[in-house]
Design a protein around this motif. Structure first.
Motif, PDB file in Angstrom:
ATOM      1  N   GLN A 481       0.789  -1.225   0.000  1.00 23.99           N
ATOM      2  CA  GLN A 481       0.000   0.000   0.000  1.00 23.99           C
ATOM      3  C   GLN A 481       0.822   1.276   0.000  1.00 23.99           C
ATOM      4  O   GLN A 481       0.262   2.359  -0.169  1.00 23.99           O
ATOM      5  CB  GLN A 481      -0.930   0.008   1.232  1.00 23.99           C
ATOM      6  CG  GLN A 481      -1.891  -1.160   1.299  1.00 23.99           C
ATOM      7  CD  GLN A 481      -2.851  -1.197   0.120  1.00 23.99           C
ATOM      8  OE1 GLN A 481      -3.255  -0.168  -0.392  1.00 23.99           O
ATOM      9  NE2 GLN A 481      -3.211  -2.401  -0.315  1.00 23.99           N
ATOM     10  N   ASN A 515      -1.678   4.215  -0.728  1.00 25.95           N
ATOM     11  CA  ASN A 515      -2.970   3.905  -1.329  1.00 25.95           C
ATOM     12  C   ASN A 515      -4.023   3.835  -0.225  1.00 25.95           C
ATOM     13  O   ASN A 515      -3.842   3.118   0.774  1.00 25.95           O
ATOM     14  CB  ASN A 515      -2.911   2.569  -2.065  1.00 25.95           C
ATOM     15  CG  ASN A 515      -2.032   2.628  -3.293  1.00 25.95           C
ATOM     16  OD1 ASN A 515      -1.961   3.662  -3.942  1.00 25.95           O
ATOM     17  ND2 ASN A 515      -1.362   1.536  -3.596  1.00 25.95           N
ATOM     18  N   SER A 521      -5.248   7.828  -3.518  1.00 31.21           N
ATOM     19  CA  SER A 521      -3.993   7.736  -2.767  1.00 31.21           C
ATOM     20  C   SER A 521      -3.657   9.086  -2.161  1.00 31.21           C
ATOM     21  O   SER A 521      -4.133  10.137  -2.607  1.00 31.21           O
ATOM     22  CB  SER A 521      -2.855   7.260  -3.675  1.00 31.21           C
ATOM     23  OG  SER A 521      -2.625   8.186  -4.716  1.00 31.21           O
TER      24      SER A 521
END
Length: 558
Positions: A481, A515, A521
């Motif tokens: 992420q 993210n 994001s």
């Protein structure tokens, strides 16, 4: 001419073209694979996005002003590669809304692109590329790589694009090739330049067109003869709007390749070249003082005679070695005589693995600013990721790529309008392993200016500008992420137009990406920009950013 509509139209010219350019040493390994239907898989990756961010910039030297602005941006990053085409593009439009006086209000377009499209497989290819970049301009005309979060007027927008066909074919044992490029470059006038005491304003480059053509026909070694033979010629013409400057260079030559071993050959050539550089003078008032127009540039006396600044014709030659022990390693180095004096140039490319690349090139040419920038653009690979300053969104001095020379730092240098003899060396290193990639580029650029006697450019004749530059980047995927990126650049600039010594410009940034959900994001970044000048106050500014980006669902293919 500084309206958003004008900038957008110019950017569409820059980025609305297919593109790549040929190397003087012949097709790259990637181009060979493309034409031969190699193992390259089909890749289509198109990622449009919108972004909103808040930026705070604090001046650390010489004052202590703090400004904030909101940035609203739209952009697209795309990569396409298949059997008959290859290209990459990263383009972005941003509107900045300041919160107080002195903020960076306005709009900016930035981007870089390069690619190729085979119209007739293995024979005819259309190649092109483009750049839109914002750069800081010093009072001596030199520029610094990277964006600056400054509130003075010393920044300028640069646009450059080129396009043209390349033909490679055979006729029995004969190898036939021809290339043509048309280029256009424009530089917007900075709002203000910080000048050293008793320094005259510089004539900032406006725009230019460039025509470049080459043709060659020959036979490879051990086909018709034990040695390889070829004949060819070239034409290079640059027309610079400032004072109607013109570079005209025509040559014809014959070359021989003598194999020594299966991987080593001696190469050499001899020919004839005719080079002429000319311009007109500026309009002068009753006291003989050159008149400067509202755009800060000299007003050209179009009715006046054309003055010769440089002219030479006669024998040219060079000799050297070519070493290609494998498809991953190549070296060509030559020494000779051109432009009335000694010349040295060459290239080295080494890719020990698919994830590591080293490239070095030495160059020598006669150019204006537009021609030099087009040459740097044409040396970029067709597959890359655009690297941006996370604070300003501007294009940096290099792109992230694992093939070809991936930096354009030597193409910027000074934005003076005068034609120059351009010599230097540039190198880059790129590496990717696991979730991490990094690279750096470095180079030295020397520009000896050429100006016609009896014109306002006469004072520039023989003056030398030197620029040593370094650019680096690194990126790592922390987890599924989040990721972290760092960028930095340094320029050491020494101008012969003053005796103040070396100025040092620098830019560094660190950004964290996360993210959040779907295509949404978040970004947090910090940056430091500055310039150290011997005869002026040093400038330094620190910036911080928080922002959100929404990436629309990308198109991917394999």
């Amino acid at each position: 001419m500084n309206t958003a509509a004008h900038k957008l139209a110019l950017a569409l010219v820059v980025f609305g073209l297919p593109g790549t350019a040929f190397a003087q040493t012949g097709p790259t390994e990637q181009e060979e694979n493309t034409r031969d239907g190699g193992s390259r898989s089909r890749v289509v990756d198109i990622n449009p996005y919108i972004e909103a961010r808040q930026v705070l910039t604090t001046e650390l030297e010489p004052g202590s002003d703090t400004v904030t602005y909101t940035g609203l941006a739209v952009g697209v990053d795309a990569t396409v590669a298949n059997r008959y085409s290859s290209g990459s593009i990263g383009v972005r439009y941003e509107r900045r809304i300041g919160w107080e006086d002195g903020s960076l209000d306005g709009d900016t377009i930035s981007g870089i692109a390069r690619g190729s499209l085979a119209l007739v497989p293995n024979v005819l290819t259309i190649e092109a590329g483009g750049l839109a970049s914002r750069t800081r301009v010093e009072g001596d005309g030199n520029t610094s790589i990277g964006g600056f979060g400054t509130t003075d007027g010393g920044t300028s927008q640069i646009y450059s694009a080129y396009a043209g066909p390349s033909v490679r074919t055979t006729a029995g044992p004969l190898q036939v090739e021809g290339h043509y490029r048309f280029g256009y470059t424009r530089v917007e006038t900075p709002d203000a330049l910080v000048l050293a005491p008793n320094t005259a304003p510089i004539d900032v480059f406006d725009d230019s067109t460039t025509h470049s053509a080459q043709a060659r026909v020959g036979v490879a070694p051990r086909t018709v003869l034990p040695v390889g033979l070829s004949v060819g010629g070239g034409w290079n013409e640059q027309n610079i709007s400032n004072l109607d400057q013109r570079v005209s260079d025509r040559y014809a030559r014959a070359d021989v390749t003598v194999p020594v071993t299966p991987t080593l050959a001696l190469v050499g050539g001899v020919g004839y070249e005719d080079v002429e550089i000319s311009s007109r003078d500026a309009v002068r008032d009753e006291d003989g003082i050159p008149i400067i127009g509202s755009d800060g540039r000299y007003v050209t006396d179009s009715s006046g005679p054309r003055r010769i600044a440089y002219q030479t014709d006669g024998l040219i030659w060079d000799a050297g070695v070519m070493w290609r022990p494998s498809t991953r390693t190549s070296l060509e180095a030559r020494v000779g005589r051109r432009y009335g004096s000694s010349t040295y140039y060459g290239t080295f490319a080494y890719a020990p693995s698919e994830r590591t690349s080293i490239n070095i090139s030495a160059y020598d040419s006669v150019n204006g600013f537009g021609g030099a920038l087009m040459n740097r653009l044409s040396s970029l690979p067709t597959q890359f990721d655009a690297l941006r300053n996370p604070i300003t969104g501007d294009i940096g001095g290099c792109v992230a790529a694992l093939e070809g020379g991936n930096c354009i730092g030597s193409g910027l240098g000074s934005i003076r309008s005068s034609v120059f003899r351009n010599r230097g060396i540039a190198g880059s290193y790129s590496r990717q392993f696991g979730r991490t990639s990094f690279g750096f580029g470095a180079g030295y650029d020397n520009r000896k200016y050429i100006g016609a006697p009896g014109t306002v450019l006469a004072s520039a004749n023989g003056v030398v500008d030197e620029n040593v530059w370094l650019a680096a980047y690194a990126s790592t995927q922390l987890d599924r992420q989040s990721s972290l990126t760092a960028n930095g650049s340094v320029n050491w600039m020494n101008s012969g137009f003053d005796d103040s010594g070396t100025a040092v410009g620098y830019s560094a940034s660190l950004a964290y990406f996360r993210n959040l959900m779907g295509g949404l994001s978040a970004t947090a970044a910090v940056g430091l920009d500055g310039i150290s000048r011997p005869d002026l106050n040093d400038f330094m500014a620190a910036s911080a950013l928080v922002g959100l980006r929404y990436s629309f669902r990308p198109t991917r293919g394999d």
